[in-house]
Motif scaffolding. Structure first.
Motif, PDB file in Angstrom:
ATOM      1  N   SER A   1       0.785  -1.223  -0.083  1.00 13.43           N
ATOM      2  CA  SER A   1      -0.049  -0.005   0.030  1.00 13.43           C
ATOM      3  C   SER A   1       0.669   1.365  -0.441  1.00 13.43           C
ATOM      4  CB  SER A   1      -0.875  -0.017   0.981  1.00 13.43           C
ATOM      5  OG  SER A   1       0.137  -0.053   2.695  1.00 13.43           O
ATOM      6  N   ALA A   2       2.119   1.605  -0.588  1.00 11.75           N
ATOM      7  CA  ALA A   2       3.012   2.230   0.021  1.00 11.75           C
ATOM      8  C   ALA A   2       4.270   2.164  -1.016  1.00 11.75           C
ATOM      9  CB  ALA A   2       3.516   2.536   1.460  1.00 11.75           C
ATOM     10  N   VAL A   3       5.057   2.709  -1.618  1.00 10.48           N
ATOM     11  CA  VAL A   3       6.023   2.839  -2.622  1.00 10.48           C
ATOM     12  C   VAL A   3       7.432   2.345  -0.958  1.00 10.48           C
ATOM     13  CG1 VAL A   3       8.281   3.140  -3.777  1.00 10.48           C
ATOM     14  CG2 VAL A   3       5.226   3.688  -3.930  1.00 10.48           C
ATOM     15  N   SER A   4       8.371   1.433  -0.748  1.00  8.22           N
ATOM     16  CA  SER A   4       9.547   1.487  -0.318  1.00  8.22           C
ATOM     17  C   SER A   4      10.631   2.072  -0.316  1.00  8.22           C
ATOM     18  CB  SER A   4       9.063   0.098   0.032  1.00  8.22           C
ATOM     19  OG  SER A   4      10.545  -0.176   0.869  1.00  8.22           O
ATOM     20  N   PRO A   5      11.180   2.433   0.551  1.00  5.28           N
ATOM     21  CA  PRO A   5      12.703   3.430  -0.940  1.00  5.28           C
ATOM     22  C   PRO A   5      13.692   2.480  -0.714  1.00  5.28           C
ATOM     23  CG  PRO A   5      12.123   4.123   1.920  1.00  5.28           C
ATOM     24  CD  PRO A   5      10.326   3.318   1.481  1.00  5.28           C
ATOM     25  N   ASP A   6      13.697   1.613   0.029  1.00  7.49           N
ATOM     26  CA  ASP A   6      14.747   0.408  -0.451  1.00  7.49           C
ATOM     27  C   ASP A   6      14.419  -0.416  -1.180  1.00  7.49           C
ATOM     28  OD1 ASP A   6      15.833   1.632   1.901  1.00  7.49           O
ATOM     29  OD2 ASP A   6      15.094   0.267   3.249  1.00  7.49           O
ATOM     30  N   ALA A   7      13.554  -0.174  -1.694  1.00  8.34           N
ATOM     31  CA  ALA A   7      13.078  -1.428  -3.340  1.00  8.34           C
ATOM     32  C   ALA A   7      13.754  -1.566  -4.338  1.00  8.34           C
ATOM     33  CB  ALA A   7      11.532  -1.227  -3.091  1.00  8.34           C
TER      34      ALA A   7
ATOM     35  N   LEU B   1      14.352   0.052  -7.618  1.00  8.30           N
ATOM     36  CA  LEU B   1      13.472   0.635  -9.236  1.00  8.30           C
ATOM     37  C   LEU B   1      11.934   0.359  -9.205  1.00  8.30           C
ATOM     38  CD1 LEU B   1      13.684   4.030  -9.710  1.00  8.30           C
ATOM     39  CD2 LEU B   1      15.132   2.904 -11.961  1.00  8.30           C
ATOM     40  N   ILE B   2      12.614  -0.482 -10.131  1.00  9.68           N
ATOM     41  CA  ILE B   2      11.125  -1.469 -10.848  1.00  9.68           C
ATOM     42  C   ILE B   2      10.418  -1.368  -9.546  1.00  9.68           C
ATOM     43  CG2 ILE B   2      12.203  -3.701 -11.277  1.00  9.68           C
ATOM     44  CD1 ILE B   2      10.387  -1.854 -13.600  1.00  9.68           C
TER      45      ILE B   2
ATOM     46  N   PHE C   1       3.682   2.687  -7.892  1.00 12.09           N
ATOM     47  CA  PHE C   1       3.649   3.623  -7.463  1.00 12.09           C
ATOM     48  C   PHE C   1       2.723   3.690  -8.839  1.00 12.09           C
ATOM     49  CE2 PHE C   1       3.417   7.594  -9.554  1.00 12.09           C
ATOM     50  CZ  PHE C   1       3.437   8.589  -8.672  1.00 12.09           C
ATOM     51  N   ALA C   2       2.906   3.090  -9.863  1.00 11.80           N
ATOM     52  CA  ALA C   2       1.795   2.898 -10.746  1.00 11.80           C
ATOM     53  C   ALA C   2       0.244   1.916 -10.666  1.00 11.80           C
ATOM     54  CB  ALA C   2       2.359   1.828 -11.933  1.00 11.80           C
ATOM     55  N   ARG C   3       0.482   0.944  -9.474  1.00 10.79           N
ATOM     56  CA  ARG C   3      -0.388   0.339  -8.655  1.00 10.79           C
ATOM     57  C   ARG C   3      -1.191   0.970  -8.507  1.00 10.79           C
ATOM     58  NH1 ARG C   3       1.819  -4.028  -8.753  1.00 10.79           N
ATOM     59  NH2 ARG C   3       3.007  -3.985  -6.374  1.00 10.79           N
ATOM     60  N   LEU C   4      -0.649   2.171  -7.358  1.00 12.21           N
ATOM     61  CA  LEU C   4      -0.854   3.459  -6.523  1.00 12.21           C
ATOM     62  C   LEU C   4      -2.256   3.888  -7.379  1.00 12.21           C
ATOM     63  CD1 LEU C   4       1.328   2.410  -3.657  1.00 12.21           C
ATOM     64  CD2 LEU C   4      -0.841   1.419  -3.966  1.00 12.21           C
TER      65      LEU C   4
ATOM     66  N   ALA D   1      21.497  10.194 -11.027  1.00 16.06           N
ATOM     67  CA  ALA D   1      22.810   9.179 -10.240  1.00 16.06           C
ATOM     68  C   ALA D   1      23.663  10.266  -9.846  1.00 16.06           C
ATOM     69  CB  ALA D   1      23.487   8.655 -11.425  1.00 16.06           C
ATOM     70  N   LYS D   2      23.833  11.191  -9.905  1.00 17.27           N
ATOM     71  CA  LYS D   2      24.958  11.680  -8.465  1.00 17.27           C
ATOM     72  C   LYS D   2      23.975  12.049  -7.277  1.00 17.27           C
ATOM     73  CE  LYS D   2      27.789  14.800 -11.810  1.00 17.27           C
ATOM     74  NZ  LYS D   2      28.248  15.439 -11.983  1.00 17.27           N
ATOM     75  N   LEU D   3      22.210  12.605  -7.204  1.00 15.63           N
ATOM     76  CA  LEU D   3      21.877  12.929  -6.243  1.00 15.63           C
ATOM     77  C   LEU D   3      21.762  11.339  -5.872  1.00 15.63           C
ATOM     78  CD1 LEU D   3      19.078  15.180  -7.286  1.00 15.63           C
ATOM     79  CD2 LEU D   3      21.031  16.002  -5.760  1.00 15.63           C
ATOM     80  N   ARG D   4      21.995  10.320  -6.381  1.00 17.52           N
ATOM     81  CA  ARG D   4      21.433   8.949  -5.584  1.00 17.52           C
ATOM     82  C   ARG D   4      22.484   8.652  -4.581  1.00 17.52           C
ATOM     83  NH1 ARG D   4      17.299   5.511  -4.869  1.00 17.52           N
ATOM     84  NH2 ARG D   4      18.186   3.726  -5.190  1.00 17.52           N
ATOM     85  N   ARG D   5      23.317   8.925  -5.138  1.00 20.78           N
ATOM     86  CA  ARG D   5      25.127   8.794  -4.433  1.00 20.78           C
ATOM     87  C   ARG D   5      24.978  10.049  -2.556  1.00 20.78           C
ATOM     88  NH1 ARG D   5      29.262   9.599  -9.006  1.00 20.78           N
ATOM     89  NH2 ARG D   5      28.366   8.126 -10.087  1.00 20.78           N
TER      90      ARG D   5
END
Length: 101
Positions: free
Chosen positions: A47-53, A55-56, A62-65, A97-101
């Motif tokens: 029911s929520a997007v896990s931040p540790d999951a 990307l796909i 997100f698309a399902r919700l 990619a830079k923000l993700r690091r």
């Protein structure tokens, strides 16, 4: 389980080894199928997007919700066209990619 089968009683040592390997493979396949079904059930209940999951998984959740937002995004992408999407992607992905690091 194998001992109850009639083939096991009449089998020689080599045949018993083969039957044992077949039974082990069936057990592994059944366990893998059960694991996949359990993961699919957990994903369906999300029911929520896990931040540790990965990307796909986040995108699919997100698309399902949010089906309307996803449809609007796909519609906008179709209107813009693939070349512009590629241009924007080439510019934006390194920044992400830079923000993700």
């Amino acid at each position: 389980m194998l001992v109850k089968e009639s083939r096991w009683e009449h089998a020689g040592p080599e045949e018993r080894a083969v039957l044992q390997r077949i039974a082990q493979q069936r057990d592994r396949l059944a366990a893998r199928k059960a694991t996949y079904q359990q993961v699919a059930a957990l994903r369906a209940q999300a029911s929520a997007v896990s931040p540790d999951a990965p990307l796909i998984d986040r995108v699919l959740t997100f698309a399902r919700l949010h089906p309307l937002a996803s449809a609007a995004l796909v519609g906008a992408a179709l209107l813009v066209g693939p070349r512009k999407i590629m241009r924007v992607g080439v510019a934006v992905l390194p920044l992400l990619a830079k923000l993700r690091r």
